[in-house]
Design a protein around this motif. Structure first.
Motif, PDB file in Angstrom:
ATOM      1  N   ASP A   1       0.809  -1.214   0.000  1.00 39.88           N
ATOM      2  CA  ASP A   1       0.000   0.000   0.000  1.00 39.88           C
ATOM      3  C   ASP A   1       0.849   1.274   0.000  1.00 39.88           C
ATOM      4  O   ASP A   1       0.659   2.166  -0.831  1.00 39.88           O
ATOM      5  CB  ASP A   1      -0.941   0.002   1.212  1.00 39.88           C
TER       6      ASP A   1
ATOM      7  N   GLY B   1      -5.829   0.211   2.493  1.00 41.53           N
ATOM      8  CA  GLY B   1      -5.698  -0.794   1.443  1.00 41.53           C
ATOM      9  C   GLY B   1      -6.065  -2.192   1.889  1.00 41.53           C
ATOM     10  O   GLY B   1      -6.709  -2.950   1.145  1.00 41.53           O
ATOM     11  N   ASP B   2      -5.685  -2.573   3.102  1.00 42.49           N
ATOM     12  CA  ASP B   2      -5.961  -3.934   3.580  1.00 42.49           C
ATOM     13  C   ASP B   2      -7.448  -4.201   3.705  1.00 42.49           C
ATOM     14  O   ASP B   2      -7.930  -5.289   3.356  1.00 42.49           O
ATOM     15  CB  ASP B   2      -5.283  -4.164   4.933  1.00 42.49           C
TER      16      ASP B   2
ATOM     17  N   PHE C   1      -9.206  -4.090   0.030  1.00 41.00           N
ATOM     18  CA  PHE C   1      -8.729  -5.038  -0.985  1.00 41.00           C
ATOM     19  C   PHE C   1      -8.327  -6.389  -0.394  1.00 41.00           C
ATOM     20  O   PHE C   1      -7.560  -7.138  -0.982  1.00 41.00           O
ATOM     21  CB  PHE C   1      -7.568  -4.412  -1.762  1.00 41.00           C
TER      22      PHE C   1
ATOM     23  N   GLY D   1      -6.586  -7.622   2.472  1.00 38.55           N
ATOM     24  CA  GLY D   1      -5.151  -7.794   2.614  1.00 38.55           C
ATOM     25  C   GLY D   1      -4.650  -8.381   3.915  1.00 38.55           C
ATOM     26  O   GLY D   1      -3.489  -8.796   3.988  1.00 38.55           O
TER      27      GLY D   1
ATOM     28  N   LYS E   1      -9.733  -9.088  -6.141  1.00 33.18           N
ATOM     29  CA  LYS E   1      -8.995  -8.658  -4.951  1.00 33.18           C
ATOM     30  C   LYS E   1      -8.268  -9.810  -4.257  1.00 33.18           C
ATOM     31  O   LYS E   1      -7.213  -9.620  -3.651  1.00 33.18           O
ATOM     32  CB  LYS E   1      -9.960  -7.985  -3.956  1.00 33.18           C
TER      33      LYS E   1
ATOM     34  N   LYS F   1      -4.967  -8.760  -2.137  1.00 34.97           N
ATOM     35  CA  LYS F   1      -4.782  -7.433  -2.751  1.00 34.97           C
ATOM     36  C   LYS F   1      -4.289  -7.573  -4.199  1.00 34.97           C
ATOM     37  O   LYS F   1      -3.446  -6.798  -4.677  1.00 34.97           O
ATOM     38  CB  LYS F   1      -3.831  -6.578  -1.917  1.00 34.97           C
TER      39      LYS F   1
ATOM     40  N   LEU G   1      -4.513  -4.432  -6.451  1.00 34.84           N
ATOM     41  CA  LEU G   1      -3.650  -3.360  -5.949  1.00 34.84           C
ATOM     42  C   LEU G   1      -2.189  -3.664  -6.290  1.00 34.84           C
ATOM     43  O   LEU G   1      -1.416  -2.769  -6.676  1.00 34.84           O
ATOM     44  CB  LEU G   1      -3.833  -3.230  -4.433  1.00 34.84           C
TER      45      LEU G   1
END
Length: 617
Positions: A269, A367-368, A371, A373, A513, A520, A523
């Motif tokens: 991230d 982000g986690d 997506f 993570g 995802k 992730k 990402l």
């Protein structure tokens, strides 16, 4: 980024100043307050300013707009320039280049719906002198805090609860909140550590009527937990759209009239944010990471690899226990509610040294959750498979695992005894450790956000992700980052928490995802367009402290002194004898109990510094 305060309660002038001084670290550039006459009483609006946009004193707060609008505002509106252009076309004029005036004009133009126009992190209150109301709001994801006291026509609000509690004689410490803290590691919204003080929920606005004393809050934004909006394009199209959204979010957050940098852990991230930052500006970006000497905790080498590739001016901050103990001893001054996320300490250290170079820092937070993570989402995969087995077989397996001596087997047994995968996931997060606490507490974890986990609109992966956005991200991560950065007058901005990215992530199919243990996924594929994949071929690491080792070695005497059995008996709800055994088991290596020790230590220090003079109910 600032601290806001306001009240309809009569206080002495020196008391108002003390309330503002209590959180002056949030905004050391200018402390100001104004008094407005209302009937037979005064209304006070106060502000501690950290100057970020339009450094001129004309943008100091409280700020007046068209004479009858007064505002105090904490945060940033990232799209204020676009909004300002629209409002100018509608006939509004502006005397500053700040985003604060834009909120006022948007309120006059759109009323309560103005919050839907704002892209940012914010908590603000407007005093509309014509309508004799307070109108306020908190951003969609709860990045900025908002506490308030309401009792009939008396109303008091602040960025941190300590400003309200000072000189307030009617508050009582909440035994219910203590129990929730012991179970969740934080006090969940809408509660605070005081029975009489509440938090405004994220994504909500409110109106307080000065004449009637009525307080009404309404939700203006929510995640799509009903699974209505679904992305219809291909995976490659999704990559392109996500990169465009993320680039715009980063570019907006790089705008400031002060130096800006990036927190760079070397993970997915923060590396993406740093890489996009270098693409959207001609200036060399400053990046910052923390280094620990303890084996298994030093991720700084990976941050350095990323920084070298994208050519940033990289700074590595070394943390040792001497500096750690200083932060621990002052922890409750900044985190003025009990808060037990141990990564708050390295976050404070990172903020302390980052502030020496910049006033704004971008982070990879968000982000986690959006997506998929976290490590625990892999647990969800296995848990989901376990719950396909007959109940009798699961209970037999739980009984067998409980008979084994290794404590992790017992943890797994506790998880699979639950009646559903959703309940099992909740049990991973909710850990009351009931043998450590007195029986006077009810074992009850119910709160409104459970609706995001317990429904059938989405699969289990999407439901736990939604739940974490509404709880862990809002109530833990955002609290941690706000207090850690504000402790050193540093503003943190999180591009991946731009609501356009959150909404987009909620619309994506799960396999975009999370596919075949590739968390992730999308990402990462955006990141790999800018930074080589090989740098990230390693297990995901969390941002935490080597507390396990410190508590057994360097900080052992400190812990045993602070948490001796006599002092433990002063903490409400604690079984002092059982906690002592837990500490001793950690010290002799029988089990790893550092999270429990840290949680109790934080609570004990908070009570020492804040609990005197308040009854516990």
């Amino acid at each position: 980024m600032c601290g806001i305060y306001g009240t309809t309660i009569r206080y002495e002038l020196n008391q108002i100043k003390d309330k503002l001084k209590r959180t002056s670290f949030r905004g050391p550039d200018k402390m100001g307050f104004e008094s407005y006459n209302y009937n037979d009483s005064n209304i006070i609006f106060g502000h501690n300013r950290l100057s970020i946009i339009d450094l001129d004193p004309r943008s100091n707060q409280p700020l007046s707009y068209q004479e009858h609008i007064k505002i105090v505002f904490n945060g940033e509106i990232y799209n204020f320039r676009e909004l300002k252009t629209d409002l100018v076309q509608k006939g509004y004029t502006f005397n500053t280049t700040s985003d604060t005036e834009v909120i006022c004009a948007a309120y006059l133009e759109y009323g309560e719906k103005c919050v839907n126009k704002l892209n940012g992190m914010f908590a603000f209150v407007i005093y509309d002198m014509k309508k004799q109301i307070f109108f306020g709001a908190r951003d969609r994801l709860g990045q900025k805090p908002f506490y308030y006291f309401h009792d009939e026509k008396r109303f008091e609000f602040a960025s941190q609860v300590s400003s309200i509690q000072l000189y307030h004689k009617e508050l009582s410490v909440s035994s219910k909140a203590i129990h929730k803290y012991l179970s969740w590691d934080y006090v969940p919204d809408t509660d605070s550590i005081f029975n009489e003080v509440k938090k405004l929920k994220a994504g909500h606005y409110f109106t307080f009527n000065l004449k009637s004393g009525s307080f009404v809050s309404n939700q203006y934004w929510d995640i799509d937990y009903k699974n209505v909006n679904k992305f219809q394009g291909s995976y490659n199209q999704a990559i392109e759209e996500l990169e465009e959204l993320a680039t715009k979010a980063v570019k907006r957050r790089l705008f400031a009239d002060v130096p800006v940098g990036v927190f760079l852990s070397g993970g997915i991230d923060s590396s993406l944010i740093a890489a996009l930052a270098t693409k959207t500006t001609n200036e060399k970006i400053n990046t910052f990471s923390v280094k620990f000497n303890e084996k298994g905790f030093d991720e700084s080498i990976y941050a350095k690899q990323v920084a070298d590739h994208i050519k940033t001016n990289h700074h590595v901050i070394e943390c040792n226990y001497n500096e750690g103990i200083d932060l621990i001893e002052n922890f409750s001054h900044y985190y003025d509610e009990p808060f037990a996320d141990p990564s708050a300490i390295p976050s404070m250290l990172l903020s302390k040294y980052t502030k020496q170079h910049v006033t704004v820092a971008l982070s990879g937070d968000g982000g986690d959750e959006s997506f998929i993570g976290y490590h625990r989402y892999n647990w969800v995969k296995y848990i989901n498979n376990i719950y396909k087995a007959p109940k009798a077989l699961r209970l037999f397996g739980a009984t067998f695992l409980n008979s084994l001596p290794y404590y992790k087997f017992k943890m797994i047994a506790d998880v699979i005894k639950n009646k559903s995968a959703s309940d099992a996931y909740l049990s991973i997060l909710y850990h009351p450790d009931s043998n450590l606490y007195e029986n006077s507490f009810d074992d009850n974890y119910a709160f409104d956000e459970l609706k995001y986990l317990f429904h059938n609109n989405k699969n289990i992966y999407e439901r736990v992700s939604d739940f974490d956005i509404k709880t862990y991200l809002n109530m833990d991560i955002n609290t941690k980052v706000d207090r850690a950065t504000m402790a050193y007058s540093l503003e943190a901005r999180a591009p991946l928490m731009d609501y356009t990215i959150v909404d987009f992530a909620r619309s994506l199919p799960t396999n975009f995802k999370f596919q075949k243990n590739n968390q992730k996924r999308i990402l990462k594929d955006v990141l790999y367009k800018h930074v080589p994949k090989e740098i990230f071929d390693r297990p995901k690491a969390g941002f935490t402290m080597p507390f396990k080792e410190w508590f057994k070695n360097d900080l052992k005497e400190f812990i045993l002194d602070e948490l001796n059995e006599k002092s433990l008996k002063l903490i409400p709800g604690i079984n002092a004898g059982e906690v002592t055994k837990t500490i001793n088991n950690h010290m002799d290596g029988t089990s790893n109990n550092y999270t429990i020790i840290w949680k109790i230590l934080v609570l004990k220090q908070w009570i020492n510094k804040n609990g005197s003079g308040f009854s516990i109910k």
